[in-house]
Structures are given as structure tokens and as C-alpha cells.
Design a protein around this motif. Structure first.
Motif, short mmCIF file in Angstrom:
data_model
loop_
_atom_site.label_atom_id
_atom_site.label_comp_id
_atom_site.label_asym_id
_atom_site.label_seq_id
_atom_site.Cartn_x
_atom_site.Cartn_y
_atom_site.Cartn_z
N LYS A 34 72.52 66.62 -32.66
CA LYS A 34 71.94 65.29 -32.49
C LYS A 34 72.65 64.46 -31.42
O LYS A 34 72.04 63.65 -30.73
CB LYS A 34 71.96 64.53 -33.81
CG LYS A 34 70.90 64.98 -34.80
CD LYS A 34 70.93 64.12 -36.05
CE LYS A 34 69.82 64.52 -37.01
NZ LYS A 34 69.83 63.69 -38.24
N LYS A 38 69.77 64.18 -24.32
CA LYS A 38 68.40 64.69 -24.21
C LYS A 38 68.11 65.05 -22.76
O LYS A 38 68.69 64.48 -21.84
CB LYS A 38 67.40 63.64 -24.70
CG LYS A 38 67.13 62.52 -23.71
CD LYS A 38 66.02 61.63 -24.18
CE LYS A 38 65.64 60.60 -23.13
NZ LYS A 38 65.01 61.20 -21.93
N HIS A 46 61.89 64.93 -27.80
CA HIS A 46 63.26 64.95 -28.33
C HIS A 46 63.40 64.10 -29.59
O HIS A 46 64.34 64.27 -30.36
CB HIS A 46 64.26 64.48 -27.27
CG HIS A 46 64.00 63.09 -26.80
ND1 HIS A 46 62.98 62.78 -25.93
CD2 HIS A 46 64.61 61.92 -27.10
CE1 HIS A 46 62.97 61.48 -25.70
NE2 HIS A 46 63.95 60.94 -26.40
N ASN A 47 62.47 63.16 -29.80
CA ASN A 47 62.51 62.32 -30.99
C ASN A 47 62.08 63.09 -32.24
O ASN A 47 62.42 62.71 -33.36
CB ASN A 47 61.59 61.11 -30.83
CG ASN A 47 62.05 60.18 -29.73
OD1 ASN A 47 63.23 59.90 -29.60
ND2 ASN A 47 61.10 59.71 -28.92
N SER A 50 65.75 67.48 -33.19
CA SER A 50 67.10 67.12 -32.75
C SER A 50 67.83 68.25 -32.03
O SER A 50 68.97 68.07 -31.59
CB SER A 50 67.93 66.66 -33.95
OG SER A 50 67.96 67.65 -34.96
N ILE A 52 66.32 69.67 -29.37
CA ILE A 52 65.80 69.63 -28.00
C ILE A 52 66.75 68.75 -27.20
O ILE A 52 66.58 67.54 -27.09
CB ILE A 52 64.35 69.11 -27.95
CG1 ILE A 52 63.44 70.11 -28.67
CG2 ILE A 52 63.88 68.90 -26.52
CD1 ILE A 52 61.97 69.85 -28.57
N ARG A 53 67.79 69.39 -26.69
CA ARG A 53 68.91 68.70 -26.05
C ARG A 53 69.40 69.51 -24.85
O ARG A 53 68.98 70.64 -24.62
CB ARG A 53 70.07 68.52 -27.05
CG ARG A 53 69.74 67.65 -28.26
CD ARG A 53 69.55 66.20 -27.86
NE ARG A 53 69.40 65.31 -28.99
CZ ARG A 53 68.24 64.95 -29.53
NH1 ARG A 53 67.12 65.45 -29.03
NH2 ARG A 53 68.19 64.11 -30.54
N GLU A 54 70.33 68.92 -24.11
CA GLU A 54 71.04 69.64 -23.06
C GLU A 54 72.27 70.27 -23.69
O GLU A 54 73.08 69.57 -24.32
CB GLU A 54 71.45 68.69 -21.93
CG GLU A 54 70.29 68.11 -21.14
CD GLU A 54 69.65 69.11 -20.19
OE1 GLU A 54 70.05 70.30 -20.22
OE2 GLU A 54 68.77 68.72 -19.42
N ASP A 139 55.42 66.55 -22.31
CA ASP A 139 56.68 67.20 -22.70
C ASP A 139 56.43 68.64 -23.13
O ASP A 139 57.16 69.57 -22.74
CB ASP A 139 57.34 66.44 -23.85
CG ASP A 139 57.90 65.10 -23.43
OD1 ASP A 139 57.95 64.82 -22.22
OD2 ASP A 139 58.30 64.32 -24.33
#
Length: 236
Positions: A34, A38, A46-47, A50, A52-54, A139
């Protein structure tokens, strides 16, 4: 081993089926990521998820473990694609239109929370229009096209429709790709979906019933074993 999935692509079914067939741990980690940044390209996706991040090199190295099958919604940003370039991975994809309609069914059936700015009773066209306005459709399109363009020997692309038509065939192709022993016997593919909302509801119910009716917890555990309730960790 790494299973990358666009949302609503039967990834939980595939993950749990392979985990059971080969007696390996099969997990999805979400809360751990979390605090990660993002992807800059995203507006809304991404909302909802959690993971879906770098990511960074340390996290990506963990996913190489051949004794664990990890399932994650990893967005194909330039950073993530480069970090995973030499990692063998199966990528599950589904048409963005169909993903949005699956979200709609999930909300209306209580699997997911209602999306902000949405309401019950909307038509499928309403959902698609709203998702195009809030950025979710774009997205998902970036997710789909981004991984579709990664065409190398370390990446196996699996389309949802292919899995839907021939689930056992797809499971076996994944086994071959990950150098797992090929399952020659007949088997049933798990029909599962991941839902933090349902997990939360079941957990709260179990805690409540445990406090109010201490003597009935045996019955709840029995129902869990029978498959009436999901197997989750109790919270004290």
C-alpha cells in the motif's frame, strides 16, 4: 513463480488450482504494498487494488521463488517491466470492457464495495461511460496493451477467453512454462474469486459468533471445513 493478472481475469482460480495440484503455496499479497508509489500513468485503477504500484528490485527478487506461486496485479510501467524482464511470468489478460462489466456484477452481488460516484441500478452502458470518464477504462487499456507488447521468452500471455474455453489446457500450458510436472489426470479448476469485502464480513461474523456463542465455534469450524465459510485466520 509469478502470475501477473489484469483484474477479473480468473487469476484466483488459476492460482489456487495450480497450488493444489502441485502442493505449493499460492498467495496474493496486497496490504504489503500500500505504501509503494502508484504508477504516474494511472488515474483510478490503483484505488481499487493496492498491489498496482511501482515496485523495486528487492520485491521482484522475491517473486522468483520456485516453491511459491505469487499472484499480483502488476501494472506494466517502464520501471516494472524492466525489473521483471528476466523473470519468468505468466500474464493473464482480459478485454477492458469485460473487466468493467465484471466489476459491475461484483458490486451488484456484494462482492465489492460500490464505486465512488456510482449507484445501484445503472445499466452496463452507464458503467462503461462512467469508467471512461473517471479514467478506469483507460487504465485497464494501458494494463492490457502494456503487457501485450511484452513478447519475449520469459513471458507467457494467457487471454481470459482462452482459459474460459479450455481451462485444463491452459493450466497445463502454465505447468510446462514453469517447468512443473505435467498433470495428466483429469482435474477440476477451482471456481474462486478474491474479495477483501467478503473476507472482512466473514471475519467479523466469526469473531461475533465466537464471543456471543462460545460453544458453537465448533459448528462454525465444521461449516468451514465443509466449505460453507472460507478458511481465514481468526483475529483475537
Amino acid at each position: 513463480m509469478l502470475l501477473i493478472a489484469i483484474p477479473k481475469s480468473a487469476s484466483t482460480s488459476i492460482m489456487s488450482t495450480i497450488g493444489e495440484l502441485h502442493t505449493i503455496e499460492a498467495i496474493q499479497q496486497t496490504a504489503d504494498y500500500k505504501h509503494f508509489p502508484k504508477p504516474n500513468e494511472l488515474k483510478y485503477l490503483h484505488n481499487l487494488h493496492s498491489d498496482i504500484r511501482e515496485f523495486n528490485k528487492e520485491i521482484c527478487q522475491k517473486w522468483v521463488d520456485d516453491k511459491v506461486l505469487y499472484k499480483q496485479h502488476i501494472f506494466p510501467s517502464r520501471n516494472n517491466v524492466e525489473l521483471l524482464r528476466n523473470t519468468r511470468k505468466v500474464v493473464l489478460l482480459r478485454d477492458p470492457h469485460e473487466v468493467i462489466l465484471a466489476y459491475q456484477r461484483g458490486v451488484e452481488s456484494g462482492i465489492h464495495k460500490m464505486f465512488k460516484g456510482f449507484k445501484y441500478g445503472l445499466t452496463s452502458d452507464n458503467w462503461l461511460d462512467k469508467c471512461k470518464k473517471n479514467g478506469l477504462f483507460d487504465d485497464l487499456l494501458l494494463f492490457y496493451n502494456g503487457w501485450k507488447e511484452v513478447n519475449d521468452e520469459n513471458t507467457l500471455i494467457v487471454e481470459f477467453e482462452e482459459f474460459k474455453k479450455s481451462p485444463a489446457k491452459i493450466i497445463r500450458s502454465i505447468e510446462v512454462f514453469f517447468d512443473l510436472e505435467l498433470t495428466k489426470r483429469e482435474f477440476e479448476v477451482h471456481r474462486k474469486r478474491y474479495s477483501k469485502r467478503k473476507q472482512s464480513i466473514y471475519r467479523k461474523f466469526r469473531i461475533w459468533i465466537k464471543k456471543k456463542y462460545t460453544n458453537t465455534i465448533y459448528s462454525i469450524n465444521l461449516l468451514t471445513d465443509l466449505g460453507w465459510f472460507p478458511k481465514i485466520k481468526d483475529e483475537n
